[in-house]
Design a protein around this motif. Structure first.
Motif: not given
Lengths: 313, 313
Positions: A73, A95, A103, A106, A125, A129, A132, B65, B69, B95-96, B99-100, B102-104, B106-107, B125, B128
């Motif tokens: 970025m 990327i 991953v 985690y 998490n 977030l 980000c 996600f 990407h 990109i961001l 990423d977010a 992917l975090v969501k 897991y959430d 995992n 992923a």
């Protein structure tokens, strides 16, 4: 222990085009400061074991994920003196390598021996977030003429401090600390994260060039909005500052040195040092409130944080 | 239930520059087939509740996600007829946002009511990482003249089938299925994932243009190595195929139609249909081995999978 754990991270051999770049980046020289914070915090409660170091690596893996993506970025060519992944390979590879590092972060969490694994995942998490968000805010800010000091602090809280806070909190989880103690560790880490970033900002402008080995004011040359710059904008005599800051016709070196002189005459370095000191004091007081702790470890934690927060280079 | 759960995904308001693109992408029209698979698999054991749908969304969030990407890596301008995130905004934002997402994902996993949460996270995992590997292999293959059929199948297993397999497995976790039953669901999903991808490959070349609404052979025009192409390369009379495939001087439309004619005369469509049918039969037999299941749900699961695996458009 941390270095040994890094060498033992399990990564498949193939495809080499994915895992090669990850191996490369994870093995760049680094301070590994975040997993060290985890183990330091854990040792407030009990001795660290090797599996704890493996769990602690979630912070280092996450940090590396964010660096690989941020470098794309920010169009950065070098990281720690070595080529960034998207330069050495290409953007798609960077990327994907970043994604896989996230991953693996985690995956590392799974080494945590805690009775509150779901709580831990929630914290991770939230941190992820926030990071980000912090990177997005940082990019947003780079196109803006000015932001408020609280908005800047919110950005560094997310981009930098959130992961340091989580690192200390994770130590609490691993040590089966109480909810209250975990919260204290988190807040302590947050304060330390702010300190480290403020010190970064400070050194770039006011560091001793003979010690840092870098010319002062790189951030000014890049028109980066950092703590000293934003404090200057809020200073009561900011008109001189603004006339220098916005003067694009001035010779760049002269512009930087004039701004630095104005700042030094206006008490900006002291302001930045004072803010850092207050955060440090607040952090130390917080750590003192832990319900149970090994006081040797507590001293060592504070010593380490002070060394980083008051570093000269 | 799945759509309602999507509307209830909790995302902060700000920074809008991060969460706006996520909202946009999650609300593009989509079949939501992966969370439906989760709930379908769950209903083999018990009725699905709203929290199950929320947990099931980890598959949709993960899928999105990977799409955000992949679209950057593949330089795709459109997704489901709408602008991709990196086109509508820019690459750093995409990109961001990925990423977010992917975090969501897991959430969302945290909504799973399972006694084996850590096992579930391990499976997620693995999936992923497999998807990252699959995308990397797909990119590697795009620069190669030829790959073996097993290497191609390994790539689609990772890029496409792994997430379908996980979706069915997650249904098993949510239904507190035994380890054996979860393994069966996973393998069933794997077989179905292969079927869907093989059908994609097949339709692109041999679909009825009046039904699909697309000209046949787009993949040939793009020199994409898909199942029918790789089968042609392994055919005993492949010399004619190769002379057409590598002939870059031929008029593109004529090249495509000649290749399609050769394939049809050489039994390639039947080969691809036969392979798909065998995978489907294997899947159905697997599902039959579940130690306990609701047979109505089982019939509906097979019906849904068949509708997708034998779709005409």
């Amino acid at each position: 222990m941390v270095e040994k754990a890094i060498q033992e991270i399990e990564l498949p051999e193939s495809p080499e085009s994915l895992y090669g770049p990850i191996q490369y980046f994870m093995n760049l020289p680094g301070k590994r400061i975040r997993p060290i914070f985890v183990l330091q915090a854990l040792e407030l409660f009990r001795q660290a074991e090797f599996d704890d170091a493996k769990a602690a690596l979630c912070t280092e893996l996450f940090h590396n994920f964010s660096l690989v993506h941020d470098d794309i970025m920010d169009k950065a060519d070098l990281r720690r003196g070595f080529q960034t992944v998207h330069i050495k390979w290409n953007e798609p590879t960077a990327i994907l390598a970043g994604d896989a590092l996230l991953v693996k972060a985690y995956d590392a969490l799974l080494f945590s021996k805690t009775s509150e694994f779901k709580e831990l995942l929630i914290s991770f998490n939230k941190m992820a977030l926030a990071v980000c968000e912090g990177q997005q805010l940082d990019m947003d800010f780079s196109t803006m003429e000015r932001v408020s000091l609280p908005a800047y602090l919110d950005m560094i809280d997310k981009k930098t401090a959130a992961l340091i806070a989580f690192s200390f909190e994770l130590g609490g989880f691993l040590g089966n600390a109480s909810v209250e103690d975990r919260k204290i560790l988190f807040e302590f880490g947050f304060a330390m994260g702010r300190c480290f970033q403020l010190r970064d900002d400070h050194l770039d402008l006011f560091g001793d060039e003979k010690v840092t080995g870098k010319k002062r004011g790189g951030d000014i040359g890049n028109s980066k909005l950092t703590f000293p710059v934003l404090s200057s904008m809020e200073h009561k005599d900011s008109s001189t500052f603004f006339s220098l800051w916005t003067n694009k016709e001035l010779d760049p070196e002269l512009r930087i040195s004039s701004i630095l002189t104005w700042m030094e005459n206006s008490g900006i370095p002291e302001l930045s040092e004072q803010y850092l000191q207050e955060e440090m004091d607040r952090g130390i007081q917080l750590l003192d409130q832990l319900s149970s702790k090994n006081s040797d470890s507590s001293d060592r934690t504070i010593e380490l944080c002070k060394a980083l927060a008051f570093r000269e280079k």
